[in-house]
Design a protein around this motif. Structure first.
Motif, PDB file in Angstrom:
ATOM      1  N   THR A   1      53.539  38.447  35.714  1.00  0.00           N
ATOM      2  CA  THR A   1      52.544  38.925  34.768  1.00  0.00           C
ATOM      3  C   THR A   1      52.718  40.420  34.557  1.00  0.00           C
ATOM      4  O   THR A   1      52.731  41.179  35.532  1.00  0.00           O
ATOM      5  N   ASP A   2      52.866  40.837  33.312  1.00  0.00           N
ATOM      6  CA  ASP A   2      52.947  42.254  32.950  1.00  0.00           C
ATOM      7  C   ASP A   2      51.614  42.646  32.327  1.00  0.00           C
ATOM      8  O   ASP A   2      51.107  41.942  31.442  1.00  0.00           O
ATOM      9  N   VAL A   3      51.063  43.783  32.787  1.00  0.00           N
ATOM     10  CA  VAL A   3      49.766  44.215  32.274  1.00  0.00           C
ATOM     11  C   VAL A   3      49.718  45.717  32.053  1.00  0.00           C
ATOM     12  O   VAL A   3      50.418  46.489  32.711  1.00  0.00           O
ATOM     13  N   LEU A   4      48.886  46.087  31.101  1.00  0.00           N
ATOM     14  CA  LEU A   4      48.488  47.472  30.884  1.00  0.00           C
ATOM     15  C   LEU A   4      46.975  47.470  30.763  1.00  0.00           C
ATOM     16  O   LEU A   4      46.415  46.522  30.215  1.00  0.00           O
ATOM     17  N   PRO A   5      46.300  48.464  31.239  1.00  0.00           N
ATOM     18  CA  PRO A   5      46.801  49.646  31.935  1.00  0.00           C
ATOM     19  C   PRO A   5      47.267  49.328  33.356  1.00  0.00           C
ATOM     20  O   PRO A   5      46.874  48.324  33.947  1.00  0.00           O
ATOM     21  N   HIS A   6      48.096  50.212  33.874  1.00  0.00           N
ATOM     22  CA  HIS A   6      48.707  50.039  35.195  1.00  0.00           C
ATOM     23  C   HIS A   6      47.676  49.822  36.293  1.00  0.00           C
ATOM     24  O   HIS A   6      47.903  49.031  37.210  1.00  0.00           O
ATOM     25  N   ASP A   7      46.572  50.537  36.217  1.00  0.00           N
ATOM     26  CA  ASP A   7      45.607  50.480  37.316  1.00  0.00           C
ATOM     27  C   ASP A   7      44.850  49.157  37.398  1.00  0.00           C
ATOM     28  O   ASP A   7      44.045  48.954  38.303  1.00  0.00           O
ATOM     29  N   MET A   8      45.132  48.230  36.501  1.00  0.00           N
ATOM     30  CA  MET A   8      44.517  46.907  36.563  1.00  0.00           C
ATOM     31  C   MET A   8      45.361  45.911  37.356  1.00  0.00           C
ATOM     32  O   MET A   8      44.962  44.759  37.533  1.00  0.00           O
ATOM     33  N   ALA A   9      46.496  46.351  37.851  1.00  0.00           N
ATOM     34  CA  ALA A   9      47.411  45.438  38.547  1.00  0.00           C
ATOM     35  C   ALA A   9      46.760  44.759  39.745  1.00  0.00           C
ATOM     36  O   ALA A   9      46.965  43.561  39.966  1.00  0.00           O
ATOM     37  N   ASP A  10      45.975  45.479  40.535  1.00  0.00           N
ATOM     38  CA  ASP A  10      45.363  44.860  41.720  1.00  0.00           C
ATOM     39  C   ASP A  10      44.368  43.771  41.331  1.00  0.00           C
ATOM     40  O   ASP A  10      44.314  42.709  41.965  1.00  0.00           O
ATOM     41  N   ALA A  11      43.577  44.017  40.302  1.00  0.00           N
ATOM     42  CA  ALA A  11      42.623  43.006  39.842  1.00  0.00           C
ATOM     43  C   ALA A  11      43.349  41.777  39.311  1.00  0.00           C
ATOM     44  O   ALA A  11      42.951  40.637  39.578  1.00  0.00           O
ATOM     45  N   VAL A  12      44.417  42.000  38.560  1.00  0.00           N
ATOM     46  CA  VAL A  12      45.203  40.887  38.024  1.00  0.00           C
ATOM     47  C   VAL A  12      45.870  40.131  39.172  1.00  0.00           C
ATOM     48  O   VAL A  12      45.866  38.897  39.199  1.00  0.00           O
ATOM     49  N   ARG A  13      46.429  40.854  40.134  1.00  0.00           N
ATOM     50  CA  ARG A  13      47.079  40.202  41.285  1.00  0.00           C
ATOM     51  C   ARG A  13      46.095  39.274  42.004  1.00  0.00           C
ATOM     52  O   ARG A  13      46.439  38.136  42.359  1.00  0.00           O
ATOM     53  N   ALA A  14      44.876  39.720  42.220  1.00  0.00           N
ATOM     54  CA  ALA A  14      43.887  38.882  42.910  1.00  0.00           C
ATOM     55  C   ALA A  14      43.637  37.585  42.142  1.00  0.00           C
ATOM     56  O   ALA A  14      43.587  36.501  42.739  1.00  0.00           O
ATOM     57  N   ARG A  15      43.534  37.675  40.828  1.00  0.00           N
ATOM     58  CA  ARG A  15      43.314  36.475  40.012  1.00  0.00           C
ATOM     59  C   ARG A  15      44.530  35.549  40.017  1.00  0.00           C
ATOM     60  O   ARG A  15      44.395  34.330  40.092  1.00  0.00           O
ATOM     61  N   VAL A  16      45.709  36.132  39.919  1.00  0.00           N
ATOM     62  CA  VAL A  16      46.937  35.340  39.892  1.00  0.00           C
ATOM     63  C   VAL A  16      47.150  34.655  41.243  1.00  0.00           C
ATOM     64  O   VAL A  16      47.517  33.475  41.306  1.00  0.00           O
ATOM     65  N   GLU A  17      46.899  35.358  42.326  1.00  0.00           N
ATOM     66  CA  GLU A  17      47.049  34.747  43.651  1.00  0.00           C
ATOM     67  C   GLU A  17      46.082  33.586  43.832  1.00  0.00           C
ATOM     68  O   GLU A  17      46.459  32.526  44.357  1.00  0.00           O
ATOM     69  N   ARG A  18      44.846  33.754  43.398  1.00  0.00           N
ATOM     70  CA  ARG A  18      43.858  32.666  43.499  1.00  0.00           C
ATOM     71  C   ARG A  18      44.290  31.489  42.629  1.00  0.00           C
ATOM     72  O   ARG A  18      44.250  30.332  43.054  1.00  0.00           O
ATOM     73  N   GLY A  19      44.743  31.772  41.404  1.00  0.00           N
ATOM     74  CA  GLY A  19      45.205  30.706  40.518  1.00  0.00           C
ATOM     75  C   GLY A  19      46.414  29.972  41.072  1.00  0.00           C
ATOM     76  O   GLY A  19      46.499  28.750  40.992  1.00  0.00           O
ATOM     77  N   MET A  20      47.344  30.721  41.659  1.00  0.00           N
ATOM     78  CA  MET A  20      48.538  30.093  42.235  1.00  0.00           C
ATOM     79  C   MET A  20      48.148  29.167  43.386  1.00  0.00           C
ATOM     80  O   MET A  20      48.684  28.051  43.490  1.00  0.00           O
ATOM     81  N   ALA A  21      47.251  29.595  44.237  1.00  0.00           N
ATOM     82  CA  ALA A  21      46.819  28.745  45.355  1.00  0.00           C
ATOM     83  C   ALA A  21      46.181  27.459  44.829  1.00  0.00           C
ATOM     84  O   ALA A  21      46.433  26.364  45.365  1.00  0.00           O
ATOM     85  N   GLU A  22      45.377  27.575  43.776  1.00  0.00           N
ATOM     86  CA  GLU A  22      44.744  26.389  43.201  1.00  0.00           C
ATOM     87  C   GLU A  22      45.777  25.458  42.571  1.00  0.00           C
ATOM     88  O   GLU A  22      45.717  24.239  42.750  1.00  0.00           O
ATOM     89  N   MET A  23      46.748  26.016  41.839  1.00  0.00           N
ATOM     90  CA  MET A  23      47.789  25.181  41.227  1.00  0.00           C
ATOM     91  C   MET A  23      48.621  24.478  42.292  1.00  0.00           C
ATOM     92  O   MET A  23      48.927  23.290  42.154  1.00  0.00           O
TER      93      MET A  23
END
Length: 136
Positions: free
Chosen positions: A104-126
């Motif tokens: 996942t590529d995101v801007l602004p840069h400082d949102m990476a941690d929030a996005v990572r938390a969501r992606v990790e939770r989604g990956m565990a569910e998938m």
């Protein structure tokens, strides 16, 4: 641009995992039941409905069966203050198992941690859904 990479080894054959990822109109049944209550595809746009009725629109950029790669961009409805959100799944063959990679590529840069938390939770569910239902 910040890049978030999350991957999981899934105890399911590569074709089963790829079939679920490639079925872009069935994410609510095959990958994230409960987190996504409905999905429909209108042309190249996938519209996801969340349990609270909120909708997210994603532009499906490509589904490559040879590479087992699906790419999309969120174009409307994201709840995080992102100005850019592009993502891709790839499914890799690991014998009787699969490796599911979510970039996942995101801007602004400082949102990476929030996005990572969501992606990790989604990956565990998938991963749990894919391992539970061998006929997905």
């Amino acid at each position: 641009m910040a890049m978030v990479r999350v991957e999981a080894v899934v105890d399911a054959p590569v074709q089963q995992v790829w079939d679920a990822v490639a079925d872009v109109g069935a994410v609510h049944r095959r990958l994230l039941p409960g987190r996504v209550t409905d999905a429909r595809v209108e042309g190249d746009i996938r519209i996801l409905t969340m349990p609270d009725g909120h909708q997210v629109r994603e532009l499906i950029l490509g589904v490559d069966h040879g590479l087992r790669r699906m790419a999309y961009a969120v174009v409307e409805g994201q709840r995080l203050p992102l100005t850019y959100h592009y993502a891709a799944f790839q499914v890799l063959d690991e014998g009787p198992r699969s490796r599911l990679v979510w970039l996942t590529d995101v801007l602004p840069h400082d949102m990476a941690d929030a996005v990572r938390a969501r992606v990790e939770r989604g990956m565990a569910e998938m991963k749990a859904v894919l391992e539970r239902d061998e006929t997905s």
